[in-house]
Scaffold this motif. Structure first.
Motif, PDB file in Angstrom:
ATOM      1  N   ILE A 156      -2.315   1.019   4.095  1.00  0.00           N
ATOM      2  CA  ILE A 156      -2.805   0.055   3.111  1.00  0.00           C
ATOM      3  C   ILE A 156      -2.144  -1.301   3.309  1.00  0.00           C
ATOM      4  CG2 ILE A 156      -2.777  -0.530   0.650  1.00  0.00           C
ATOM      5  CD1 ILE A 156      -3.115   2.515   0.125  1.00  0.00           C
ATOM      6  N   ILE A 157      -0.824  -1.305   3.488  1.00  0.00           N
ATOM      7  CA  ILE A 157      -0.106  -2.568   3.673  1.00  0.00           C
ATOM      8  C   ILE A 157      -0.544  -3.250   4.965  1.00  0.00           C
ATOM      9  CG2 ILE A 157       2.178  -3.581   4.060  1.00  0.00           C
ATOM     10  CD1 ILE A 157       3.306  -1.493   2.167  1.00  0.00           C
TER      11      ILE A 157
ATOM     12  N   ILE B 157       0.626   4.571   2.602  1.00  0.00           N
ATOM     13  CA  ILE B 157       1.125   3.280   2.141  1.00  0.00           C
ATOM     14  C   ILE B 157       1.178   2.299   3.306  1.00  0.00           C
ATOM     15  CG2 ILE B 157       3.148   2.079   1.216  1.00  0.00           C
ATOM     16  CD1 ILE B 157       3.708   4.629  -0.427  1.00  0.00           C
TER      17      ILE B 157
ATOM     18  N   TRP C  67       7.143  -4.401   6.300  1.00  0.00           N
ATOM     19  CA  TRP C  67       7.047  -3.296   5.349  1.00  0.00           C
ATOM     20  C   TRP C  67       6.170  -2.178   5.906  1.00  0.00           C
ATOM     21  CZ3 TRP C  67       9.824  -2.274   1.178  1.00  0.00           C
ATOM     22  CH2 TRP C  67      10.532  -3.310   0.587  1.00  0.00           C
ATOM     23  N   ALA C  68       5.068  -2.543   6.535  1.00  0.00           N
ATOM     24  CA  ALA C  68       4.171  -1.537   7.106  1.00  0.00           C
ATOM     25  C   ALA C  68       4.881  -0.750   8.207  1.00  0.00           C
ATOM     26  CB  ALA C  68       2.914  -2.199   7.657  1.00  0.00           C
TER      27      ALA C  68
ATOM     28  N   PHE D 246       7.423   1.691   6.554  1.00  0.00           N
ATOM     29  CA  PHE D 246       6.796   2.894   6.015  1.00  0.00           C
ATOM     30  C   PHE D 246       6.298   3.815   7.122  1.00  0.00           C
ATOM     31  CE2 PHE D 246       6.601   0.667   1.910  1.00  0.00           C
ATOM     32  CZ  PHE D 246       7.042   1.692   1.088  1.00  0.00           C
TER      33      PHE D 246
ATOM     34  N   ALA E 282       2.197  10.467   2.409  1.00  0.00           N
ATOM     35  CA  ALA E 282       2.233   9.361   1.449  1.00  0.00           C
ATOM     36  C   ALA E 282       2.718   8.080   2.119  1.00  0.00           C
ATOM     37  CB  ALA E 282       3.128   9.718   0.271  1.00  0.00           C
ATOM     38  N   ALA E 283       3.777   8.182   2.907  1.00  0.00           N
ATOM     39  CA  ALA E 283       4.312   6.996   3.577  1.00  0.00           C
ATOM     40  C   ALA E 283       3.308   6.450   4.585  1.00  0.00           C
ATOM     41  CB  ALA E 283       5.631   7.324   4.268  1.00  0.00           C
TER      42      ALA E 283
END
Length: 58
Positions: A33-34, A30, A4-5, A8, A26-27
């Motif tokens: 954070i991931i 995210i 997922w990281a 993004f 934004a991406a």
């Protein structure tokens, strides 16, 4: 979770190339954070595995 990281991050790169700064930021946020959640869970998993101390099966 690492997948997922990376997804993004790729979305952020593509958005940045096409000039969508807000979406890219934004991406990227995210993805960051991931990624840090992944690293924390990895460290916890490694510590738990070391503390469990199971030897090889005979």
């Amino acid at each position: 979770m690492l997948g997922w990281a990376i997804t993004f991050f790729i979305i952020a790169l593509v958005a940045a190339v096409f000039g969508f700064g807000g979406i890219a930021g934004a991406a990227a946020g995210i993805a960051k954070i991931i990624f840090f959640i992944f690293v924390v869970l990895l460290v916890i998993s490694l510590i738990a595995n070391a503390l469990r101390g199971r030897g090889p099966k005979v």
